[in-house]
Motif scaffolding. Structure first.
Motif, PDB file in Angstrom:
ATOM      1  N   GLU A   1     -33.433  56.531  43.279  1.00 18.19           N
ATOM      2  CA  GLU A   1     -32.501  56.880  44.357  1.00 18.19           C
ATOM      3  C   GLU A   1     -31.796  58.195  44.062  1.00 18.19           C
ATOM      4  OE1 GLU A   1     -31.262  55.672  47.502  1.00 18.19           O
ATOM      5  OE2 GLU A   1     -33.344  55.032  47.332  1.00 18.19           O
ATOM      6  N   LEU A   2     -31.469  58.412  42.810  1.00 21.32           N
ATOM      7  CA  LEU A   2     -30.836  59.686  42.435  1.00 21.32           C
ATOM      8  C   LEU A   2     -31.801  60.850  42.668  1.00 21.32           C
ATOM      9  CD1 LEU A   2     -28.976  58.642  39.150  1.00 21.32           C
ATOM     10  CD2 LEU A   2     -27.955  59.179  41.372  1.00 21.32           C
ATOM     11  N   LEU A   3     -33.069  60.627  42.368  1.00 19.35           N
ATOM     12  CA  LEU A   3     -34.067  61.659  42.613  1.00 19.35           C
ATOM     13  C   LEU A   3     -34.218  61.927  44.120  1.00 19.35           C
ATOM     14  CD1 LEU A   3     -36.735  60.535  39.999  1.00 19.35           C
ATOM     15  CD2 LEU A   3     -35.617  62.782  40.061  1.00 19.35           C
ATOM     16  N   LYS A   4     -34.144  60.861  44.910  1.00 19.45           N
ATOM     17  CA  LYS A   4     -34.204  61.047  46.368  1.00 19.45           C
ATOM     18  C   LYS A   4     -33.024  61.890  46.840  1.00 19.45           C
ATOM     19  CE  LYS A   4     -32.487  58.522  49.511  1.00 19.45           C
ATOM     20  NZ  LYS A   4     -32.047  57.459  50.442  1.00 19.45           N
ATOM     21  N   GLN A   5     -31.833  61.606  46.315  1.00 19.96           N
ATOM     22  CA  GLN A   5     -30.649  62.374  46.691  1.00 19.96           C
ATOM     23  C   GLN A   5     -30.807  63.840  46.298  1.00 19.96           C
ATOM     24  OE1 GLN A   5     -27.125  60.429  45.179  1.00 19.96           O
ATOM     25  NE2 GLN A   5     -27.762  58.431  45.991  1.00 19.96           N
ATOM     26  N   ASP A   6     -31.397  64.065  45.106  1.00 21.63           N
ATOM     27  CA  ASP A   6     -31.673  65.453  44.680  1.00 21.63           C
ATOM     28  C   ASP A   6     -32.628  66.115  45.670  1.00 21.63           C
ATOM     29  OD1 ASP A   6     -30.079  65.201  42.463  1.00 21.63           O
ATOM     30  OD2 ASP A   6     -31.735  64.770  41.088  1.00 21.63           O
ATOM     31  N   GLY A   7     -33.653  65.356  46.062  1.00 26.58           N
ATOM     32  CA  GLY A   7     -34.609  65.890  47.020  1.00 26.58           C
ATOM     33  C   GLY A   7     -33.949  66.242  48.335  1.00 26.58           C
TER      34      GLY A   7
ATOM     35  N   ARG B   1     -35.218  74.453  49.756  1.00 26.62           N
ATOM     36  CA  ARG B   1     -35.981  74.563  48.506  1.00 26.62           C
ATOM     37  C   ARG B   1     -37.056  73.467  48.536  1.00 26.62           C
ATOM     38  NH1 ARG B   1     -31.984  74.549  43.530  1.00 26.62           N
ATOM     39  NH2 ARG B   1     -34.003  74.744  42.481  1.00 26.62           N
ATOM     40  N   LEU B   2     -38.085  73.718  49.313  1.00 31.69           N
ATOM     41  CA  LEU B   2     -39.063  72.678  49.603  1.00 31.69           C
ATOM     42  C   LEU B   2     -39.864  72.258  48.382  1.00 31.69           C
ATOM     43  CD1 LEU B   2     -40.362  73.918  53.074  1.00 31.69           C
ATOM     44  CD2 LEU B   2     -38.570  72.248  52.584  1.00 31.69           C
ATOM     45  N   GLY B   3     -40.230  73.206  47.533  1.00 32.49           N
ATOM     46  CA  GLY B   3     -40.990  72.868  46.337  1.00 32.49           C
ATOM     47  C   GLY B   3     -40.226  71.930  45.431  1.00 32.49           C
ATOM     48  N   ALA B   4     -38.930  72.236  45.233  1.00 32.97           N
ATOM     49  CA  ALA B   4     -38.095  71.381  44.393  1.00 32.97           C
ATOM     50  C   ALA B   4     -37.901  70.012  45.037  1.00 32.97           C
ATOM     51  CB  ALA B   4     -36.739  72.049  44.154  1.00 32.97           C
ATOM     52  N   ALA B   5     -37.761  69.993  46.357  1.00 35.77           N
ATOM     53  CA  ALA B   5     -37.589  68.724  47.067  1.00 35.77           C
ATOM     54  C   ALA B   5     -38.836  67.857  46.923  1.00 35.77           C
ATOM     55  CB  ALA B   5     -37.298  68.984  48.538  1.00 35.77           C
ATOM     56  N   ILE B   6     -39.993  68.474  47.069  1.00 39.21           N
ATOM     57  CA  ILE B   6     -41.253  67.725  46.933  1.00 39.21           C
ATOM     58  C   ILE B   6     -41.378  67.149  45.529  1.00 39.21           C
ATOM     59  CG2 ILE B   6     -43.768  67.992  46.810  1.00 39.21           C
ATOM     60  CD1 ILE B   6     -43.522  69.969  49.166  1.00 39.21           C
ATOM     61  N   ASP B   7     -41.009  67.945  44.524  1.00 40.24           N
ATOM     62  CA  ASP B   7     -41.076  67.456  43.135  1.00 40.24           C
ATOM     63  C   ASP B   7     -40.159  66.253  42.935  1.00 40.24           C
ATOM     64  OD1 ASP B   7     -42.902  69.392  42.497  1.00 40.24           O
ATOM     65  OD2 ASP B   7     -41.439  70.770  41.623  1.00 40.24           O
ATOM     66  N   ALA B   8     -38.961  66.328  43.511  1.00 42.03           N
ATOM     67  CA  ALA B   8     -37.996  65.234  43.338  1.00 42.03           C
ATOM     68  C   ALA B   8     -38.503  63.958  44.026  1.00 42.03           C
ATOM     69  CB  ALA B   8     -36.640  65.638  43.913  1.00 42.03           C
ATOM     70  N   TYR B   9     -38.993  64.108  45.247  1.00 45.65           N
ATOM     71  CA  TYR B   9     -39.505  62.930  45.953  1.00 45.65           C
ATOM     72  C   TYR B   9     -40.739  62.360  45.253  1.00 45.65           C
ATOM     73  CZ  TYR B   9     -36.488  64.376  49.832  1.00 45.65           C
ATOM     74  OH  TYR B   9     -35.414  64.727  50.624  1.00 45.65           O
ATOM     75  N   THR B  10     -41.564  63.245  44.695  1.00 42.94           N
ATOM     76  CA  THR B  10     -42.760  62.786  43.986  1.00 42.94           C
ATOM     77  C   THR B  10     -42.380  61.971  42.753  1.00 42.94           C
ATOM     78  OG1 THR B  10     -44.032  64.702  44.759  1.00 42.94           O
ATOM     79  CG2 THR B  10     -44.889  63.524  42.840  1.00 42.94           C
TER      80      THR B  10
ATOM     81  N   ARG C   1     -40.969  63.100  51.737  1.00 39.98           N
ATOM     82  CA  ARG C   1     -41.901  64.108  51.232  1.00 39.98           C
ATOM     83  C   ARG C   1     -42.786  64.646  52.362  1.00 39.98           C
ATOM     84  NH1 ARG C   1     -45.990  62.955  46.233  1.00 39.98           N
ATOM     85  NH2 ARG C   1     -47.176  61.871  47.864  1.00 39.98           N
ATOM     86  N   ALA C   2     -43.156  63.767  53.286  1.00 34.80           N
ATOM     87  CA  ALA C   2     -43.952  64.198  54.434  1.00 34.80           C
ATOM     88  C   ALA C   2     -43.189  65.234  55.253  1.00 34.80           C
ATOM     89  CB  ALA C   2     -44.309  62.999  55.305  1.00 34.80           C
ATOM     90  N   LEU C   3     -41.876  65.056  55.371  1.00 34.85           N
ATOM     91  CA  LEU C   3     -41.063  66.010  56.122  1.00 34.85           C
ATOM     92  C   LEU C   3     -41.096  67.395  55.475  1.00 34.85           C
ATOM     93  CD1 LEU C   3     -39.199  66.351  58.533  1.00 34.85           C
ATOM     94  CD2 LEU C   3     -37.281  65.657  57.078  1.00 34.85           C
ATOM     95  N   CYS C   4     -41.111  67.420  54.145  1.00 37.68           N
ATOM     96  CA  CYS C   4     -41.238  68.706  53.432  1.00 37.68           C
ATOM     97  C   CYS C   4     -42.590  69.344  53.727  1.00 37.68           C
ATOM     98  CB  CYS C   4     -41.088  68.494  51.929  1.00 37.68           C
ATOM     99  SG  CYS C   4     -39.473  67.909  51.396  1.00 37.68           S
ATOM    100  N   HIS C   5     -43.650  68.545  53.665  1.00 37.23           N
ATOM    101  CA  HIS C   5     -44.992  69.064  53.966  1.00 37.23           C
ATOM    102  C   HIS C   5     -45.071  69.562  55.411  1.00 37.23           C
ATOM    103  CE1 HIS C   5     -46.386  67.805  50.122  1.00 37.23           C
ATOM    104  NE2 HIS C   5     -46.435  66.515  50.392  1.00 37.23           N
ATOM    105  N   ARG C   6     -44.356  68.869  56.297  1.00 31.43           N
ATOM    106  CA  ARG C   6     -44.347  69.308  57.702  1.00 31.43           C
ATOM    107  C   ARG C   6     -43.751  70.702  57.833  1.00 31.43           C
ATOM    108  NH1 ARG C   6     -40.499  66.864  62.543  1.00 31.43           N
ATOM    109  NH2 ARG C   6     -41.079  68.439  64.103  1.00 31.43           N
ATOM    110  N   LYS C   7     -42.648  70.938  57.125  1.00 25.35           N
ATOM    111  CA  LYS C   7     -42.016  72.256  57.206  1.00 25.35           C
ATOM    112  C   LYS C   7     -42.909  73.350  56.626  1.00 25.35           C
ATOM    113  CE  LYS C   7     -37.797  73.158  57.306  1.00 25.35           C
ATOM    114  NZ  LYS C   7     -36.369  73.455  57.036  1.00 25.35           N
ATOM    115  N   ARG C   8     -43.825  72.950  55.757  1.00 26.79           N
ATOM    116  CA  ARG C   8     -44.787  73.901  55.189  1.00 26.79           C
ATOM    117  C   ARG C   8     -46.084  73.964  56.006  1.00 26.79           C
ATOM    118  NH1 ARG C   8     -45.008  73.341  48.574  1.00 26.79           N
ATOM    119  NH2 ARG C   8     -43.210  74.687  48.140  1.00 26.79           N
TER     120      ARG C   8
END
Length: 278
Positions: A13-19, A27-36, A52-59
């Motif tokens: 959950e903390l990683l999700k919050q970071d994402g 910072r999509l790359g960092a967000a993807i890493d956190a969600y992963t 994570r899908a939302l990050c990929h959508r923005k890319r």
């Protein structure tokens, strides 16, 4: 799969919050890493996949959007966001039927969860655009087929008339046919093409406030139908009364107008949603 220890779930959950924080800062790359990382710890939490899908959508990485949304739906078949983004991903490949089906599912689920949500309006807009794109795509194909058929018919009429007669050099195919037959032929093809001409939406299928076609119509005790989200906004911001009749009105008095909703669906299906929203 054995239950995830609470300490691991908390870390995820903390990683999700970071994402989420990284995502808000674009910072999509960092967000993807956190969600992963969150997914690695707790792979059965659907929101990690949709985030994570939302990050990929923005890319515009639609293959990954599709993969993450399908996994999220395996975990939670009622996920509005997963159905929505899956629909968008499928539409990118011009898979209109399946994409529209996913968007319609997202819209139905979204209306049930929170009819006034901004996301419901966004989904509806995307669905309308998808329907229009599908209609436009099919319309072009039909027009091309009609043109080919028309040319073949004109040539056939010309050949019939010129049977046994030498052709006049430079005479066009249309000039070779009988004028009256060609006139009737032209009328037949004009009628056939009418379905591919955008049409105006009837007034009774449009909200009296927005003047736009109904998405989620509700009827008041006075018998007037409005768009739900718009009327709720009126009741909350302007006053608890019917905008037209000025009679007292509360939210609990609103009833879904299923007849108008079905009429809208039937009209849009028949006309291929052949119009564009503002």
């Amino acid at each position: 799969m054995p239950p995830v220890p609470s300490s691991v779930a908390k870390q995820a959950e903390l990683l999700k919050q970071d994402g989420n924080t990284f995502f808000k800062k674009d910072r999509l790359g960092a967000a993807i890493d956190a969600y992963t990382e969150a997914i690695t710890l707790c792979p059965n939490v659907p929101v990690y996949w949709t985030n994570r899908a939302l990050c990929h959508r923005k890319r515009n990485d639609w293959d990954r959007v599709e993969a993450d949304c399908r996994r999220a739906l395996e975990l939670d078949a009622s996920s509005v966001k997963a159905h929505y983004m899956l629909g968008l991903a499928l539409l990118q490949r011009q898979e209109y039927a399946e994409g529209i089906k996913a968007l319609e599912k997202a819209l139905d689920l979204g209306r049930g969860a929170n009819p006034a949500s901004y996301m419901v309006e966004e989904i509806w807009q995307e669905l309308a655009k998808a329907k229009y794109s599908e209609w436009e795509h099919l319309s072009h194909a039909r027009i091309e087929r009609l043109d080919v058929l028309r040319e073949a018919c004109v040539k056939a009429l010309g050949s019939q008339r010129m049977h046994g007669v030498s052709r006049v050099i430079g005479l066009s195919n249309e000039a070779e046919g009988d004028p009256e037959q060609l006139k009737h032929l032209s009328e037949v093809f004009r009628k056939a093409a009418e379905a591919d001409i955008p049409s105006e939406v009837p007034d009774h299928l449009c909200c009296k406030i927005t003047l736009d076609i109904f998405r989620d119509p509700v009827i008041t005790p006075s018998g007037i139908t409005y768009e739900r989200a718009v009327l709720l906004g009126h009741l909350q911001k302007v006053g608890k009364f019917d905008p037209v009749t000025r009679e007292p009105l509360n939210q609990h008095q609103l009833v879904p107008n299923l007849a108008i909703k079905e009429a809208v669906r039937a009209y849009l299906d028949e006309h291929g949603w052949a119009y564009k929203l503002n």
